[in-house]
Design a protein around this motif. Structure first.
Motif, mmCIF file in Angstrom:
data_model
loop_
_atom_site.group_PDB
_atom_site.id
_atom_site.type_symbol
_atom_site.label_atom_id
_atom_site.label_comp_id
_atom_site.label_asym_id
_atom_site.label_seq_id
_atom_site.Cartn_x
_atom_site.Cartn_y
_atom_site.Cartn_z
ATOM 1 N N ARG A 31 0.804 -1.231 0.000
ATOM 2 C CA ARG A 31 0.000 0.000 0.000
ATOM 3 C C ARG A 31 0.831 1.272 0.000
ATOM 4 O O ARG A 31 0.352 2.326 0.390
ATOM 5 C CB ARG A 31 -0.944 0.040 1.220
ATOM 6 N N PRO A 90 2.578 4.402 -2.026
ATOM 7 C CA PRO A 90 2.218 5.028 -3.303
ATOM 8 C C PRO A 90 2.919 4.351 -4.481
ATOM 9 O O PRO A 90 2.318 4.165 -5.534
ATOM 10 C CB PRO A 90 2.697 6.473 -3.142
ATOM 11 N N GLU A 91 4.185 3.951 -4.274
ATOM 12 C CA GLU A 91 4.916 3.300 -5.356
ATOM 13 C C GLU A 91 4.264 1.986 -5.751
ATOM 14 O O GLU A 91 4.115 1.681 -6.930
ATOM 15 C CB GLU A 91 6.378 3.015 -4.960
ATOM 16 N N ASP A 142 8.486 -2.450 -12.622
ATOM 17 C CA ASP A 142 7.717 -1.866 -11.521
ATOM 18 C C ASP A 142 7.003 -2.943 -10.715
ATOM 19 O O ASP A 142 7.118 -3.007 -9.498
ATOM 20 C CB ASP A 142 6.683 -0.870 -12.054
ATOM 21 N N GLU A 189 8.079 -3.712 -6.739
ATOM 22 C CA GLU A 189 7.325 -3.083 -5.647
ATOM 23 C C GLU A 189 6.546 -4.085 -4.803
ATOM 24 O O GLU A 189 6.140 -3.768 -3.699
ATOM 25 C CB GLU A 189 6.386 -2.018 -6.203
ATOM 26 N N GLN A 200 20.522 0.881 -12.947
ATOM 27 C CA GLN A 200 19.531 0.558 -11.916
ATOM 28 C C GLN A 200 20.030 0.950 -10.532
ATOM 29 O O GLN A 200 21.215 0.853 -10.243
ATOM 30 C CB GLN A 200 19.202 -0.925 -11.955
ATOM 31 N N TYR A 201 19.086 1.401 -9.698
ATOM 32 C CA TYR A 201 19.438 1.785 -8.340
ATOM 33 C C TYR A 201 18.774 0.870 -7.323
ATOM 34 O O TYR A 201 19.014 0.946 -6.135
ATOM 35 C CB TYR A 201 19.005 3.232 -8.066
ATOM 36 N N ARG A 250 14.758 -4.188 -9.193
ATOM 37 C CA ARG A 250 14.634 -3.718 -10.583
ATOM 38 C C ARG A 250 15.773 -4.276 -11.429
ATOM 39 O O ARG A 250 15.591 -4.632 -12.582
ATOM 40 C CB ARG A 250 14.671 -2.188 -10.641
ATOM 41 N N THR A 267 16.707 -2.153 3.155
ATOM 42 C CA THR A 267 16.390 -1.313 1.994
ATOM 43 C C THR A 267 16.621 -2.113 0.712
ATOM 44 O O THR A 267 17.284 -3.149 0.734
ATOM 45 C CB THR A 267 17.283 -0.059 1.961
ATOM 46 N N LYS A 302 22.924 1.128 -0.805
ATOM 47 C CA LYS A 302 22.923 1.009 0.647
ATOM 48 C C LYS A 302 23.117 -0.419 1.120
ATOM 49 O O LYS A 302 23.285 -0.659 2.316
ATOM 50 C CB LYS A 302 21.614 1.555 1.212
#
Lengths: 492, 228
Positions: free
Chosen positions: A149, A151-152, A236, A240, A299-300, A304, A359, A364
């Protein structure tokens, strides 16, 4: 024959049972048990096909041959391993308050529904039902993509829903056109969508209609395969959602979509007697392969990164099926197997890695091998395998594909080699610091069950060293079905 | 071919698809959500009438069930559900700004011509009286896609999605007198589930973005963003 119905019935029962279970901890175990039973049933089915040959159910709704039987076993096997991984993983997510208990109920129900939809798509003999099952697989996963839930995740799910819905509608239009071409000469209209019937009558299908139909089918199922430029939803949706979902989406759903496309190609080739379908698939496949390889470099987000790696490999397989020689087809079938085993293993490892670092951001995540050696090594081994290093199975299949390309379209080999090198650089540039770098001070190990990963990577290793006889037999039969001749008739 | 030499049925079967095509254009131009949903329901009604007409003439009895399904889903349930959402989300007074309406409608016309061109080889094969309408059904599918692309409002996009399903249903009806029953039931089930899921999504989108404007969904890009 009964095992055929069991394979479908058990996940169906699983959907109903898991909607009833409110107890959070029990649901995880029940999910594992149901999918384990499905796996056992699929093994029995595989044995039946092995000893008795292709099976057509009495009502002719289901058809199991060498091409789909190994995908069925693969689907249930990866499904089982991911279920084993997802139980503690999702329990941890509940602990972290990222998902609530009612959402967990949705998660487990939809997990079973997703497995059911994929198995139905693989087993059905009716091209209409194939479409319905593919759409159902999208519907089952769309709520899982937005499970957190954020936003992404809602944006990703909406994109997935609309793009795949629109895309797959084109496939339905293609199916209608195919039906239109078939009902001209098939007296009983209920038979005119059965693959086994169409396969026998493929030469009677009208070429003009069939070529238009194939364009729609390619765009439709190609959207679900993730072919560039229809791939926008894929990174995406895969990044996500919860990680177990990424594992089954990348490892299994893409395969099923490609399977549908290849089934269609067999019919189209039988009707057209030219290279239209093959060339279209080669073009889309090569474009996806190259574009995705380049995108690996910028890519970060770790999930992904591996989503783009999936697009790259699906492109490679589509390209290989497009070449259409027996050797290329054999390589593509092997590649489907080893890619899905490796990719789901990687996503499981990535799931542990993101829990360690807290993360998904590549910059990171650092020093996995020092904080928790098994996760670090798992990620390193998985990436080595997916990049196509010997002795893993992807080396074998990519080698076969290269040889096949060299025989049919020598100048394309250069593009393939460049693409593989670019992809390799893109992967290791990102993976190396994550595995070896200096871990942040407060980074702690988490409880990780690496058994599914080890099991799957061992299988990939085994397939790289020697393909067991029965599997090679299935691949050969499937190759003969798709191309009309055996891979070893032309000498290596 | 002279129109007056055709039987009444054939004339009707030529008129109804053109009305359906007209509703597709009306959907493209309409900027009020409630009217959009009403036009969608009208399209569903026309579809149901066409189905019954084809069933009457071709004596394909399974088409009566299809007509019933179409009526229940496309005329009653989905419009009702969407209207419900519009009221609950308090959107019934808002009008959506459509950018370049003239351009979109011209694009629609181009799509219709394109569909006729693509369907040319197919139409020559068909022996059914409905064959002229294959191009129109293809145009309906493409026009609905255009609607989804042109709109920024989540509910309008869903109307486009459902209108596309209408176009596909229509295509199956006119080219082959409908798909086998089991497939049609399956498709209807998928549409039903999709409609319910879309409803769930409206609320999720609203919760996270405070609007249903999908242009505001722009967090996922290929460029590095500030995570956390």
């Amino acid at each position: 024959m009964n095992s055929l119905y069991l394979v479908l019935f058990i996940p169906l029962a699983g959907i109903i049972l898991l909607t009833l279970v409110t107890h959070g901890r029990g649901a995880g175990w029940l999910n594992i048990v149901m999918i384990f039973l499905t796996f056992c049933a699929s093994l029995t089915l595989a044995l039946e096909v092995l000893y008795q040959g292709p099976q057509l159910s009495a009502n002719r709704l289901f058809y199991i041959d060498a091409f789909n039987v190994y995908l069925i076993v693969l689907t249930t096997f990866v499904g089982l391993n991911t279920a084993i991984f997802s139980r503690p993983y999702m329990a941890y997510e509940v602990e972290r308050k990222r998902v609530s208990l009612p959402q967990m109920r949705v998660y487990y129900t939809m997990y079973q529904a997703f497995i059911f939809a994929m198995l139905l798509a693989l087993m059905t003999n009716n091209l209409g039902i194939l479409w319905v099952a593919m759409e159902a697989a999208t519907l089952a996963t769309v709520l899982l993509v937005s499970l957190y839930r954020t936003p992404e995740s809602i944006e990703a799910a909406w994109k997935y829903f609309i793009l795949c819905g629109v895309g797959i509608a084109q496939a339905l239009f293609g199916t209608i056109l195919l039906y239109f071409a078939a009902e001209k000469f098939i007296p009983d209209h209920n038979d005119a969508l059965l693959w086994s019937v169409l396969y026998e009558h493929a030469h009677q299908l009208d070429p003009a209609v069939v070529s238009i139909a194939f364009v729609f089918l390619l765009v439709g199922y190609g959207t679900k395969v993730g072919l560039v430029p229809l791939h926008n939803w894929l990174p995406d949706a895969h990044s996500e959602g919860p990680t177990p979902m990424s594992a089954v989406l990348s490892g299994l759903l893409l395969n099923v979509a490609l399977y549908a496309l290849v089934r269609m190609k067999v019919l189209v080739d039988g009707s057209l007697h030219n290279e239209l379908a093959g060339h279209l698939m080669m073009g889309f496949g090569m474009l996806s392969f190259l574009v995705a390889a380049l995108f690996l470099h910028r890519q970060y987000d770790i999930k992904r990164l591996f989503s783009y790696s999936s697009i790259e490999h699906m492109g490679l397989m589509t390209f290989a099926f497009g070449i259409g020689t027996p050797l290329a087809t054999f390589g593509a079938l092997l590649h489907m197997t080893v890619h899905s085993l490796t990719k789901s293993a990687i996503f499981i490892t990535v799931g542990h890695a993101t829990h360690i670092a807290g993360t998904q951001s590549i910059s990171k995540i650092r020093g996995l091998i020092r904080t928790q050696p098994e996760v670090g090594w798992g990620l390193l081994m998985g990436t080595t395998a997916i990049a196509g290093f010997p002795p893993f199975g992807l080396f074998t299949s990519e080698f076969l594909l290269l040889v096949a390309t060299m025989k049919s379209y020598p100048w394309l080999t250069v593009l393939l080699l460049v693409g593989l090198a670019v992809a390799f650089a893109g992967l290791f540039k990102n993976i190396q610091p994550m595995v070896y770098g200096e871990p942040p001070a407060e980074q702690k190990a988490v409880r990780a069950n690496m058994l599914p990963v080890i099991l799957q990577l061992m299988l990939v290793l085994w397939l790289g060293l020697a393909i067991p006889g029965f599997l090679a037999g299935w691949f050969e039969q499937a190759t003969e079905l798709i191309t009309g001749s055996l891979p070893w008739k032309e000498s290596l | 071919m002279k129109l007056t030499t055709l039987t009444l049925y054939e004339q009707a079967i030529l008129v109804l698809p053109s009305l359906i095509l007209y509703t597709s254009f009306a959907l493209l131009a309409q900027n009020r959500l409630l009217s959009l949903i009403n036009i969608f329901a009208i399209q569903g009604t026309l579809l149901t009438i066409t189905t019954i007409l084809v069933a009457l003439v071709s004596h394909q009895h399974h088409l009566y069930i299809s007509a019933l399904l179409a009526f229940g889903l496309k005329v009653l349930f989905i419009p009702w559900l969407l209207r419900q959402h519009v009221f609950r989300l308090n959107l019934h007074h808002e009008a959506e700004a459509i950018e370049n309406p003239a351009l979109i409608l011209t694009g629609g016309v181009a799509l219709v011509i394109f569909s006729y061109y693509v369907a040319l080889p197919i139409e020559q094969l068909s022996t059914l009286v409905t064959r002229n309408t294959i191009a129109i059904s293809m145009a309906n599918v493409l026009l609905s896609m255009l609607l989804i692309i042109a709109r920024r409002q989540a509910i309008s996009q869903v109307v486009g999605f459902m209108a596309m399903e209408n176009g596909l249903f229509f295509a199956a009806l006119v080219s082959t007198y409908g798909m086998p029953m089991i497939v049609e039931l399956g498709i209807a089930f998928d549409v039903l589930v999709a409609a319910v899921l879309f409803g769930v999504f409206f609320f999720h989108i609203r919760e996270s973005l405070d609007t249903l404007d999908v242009d505001r969904m722009n967090r996922l890009t290929e460029v590095e963003k500030n995570l956390e």
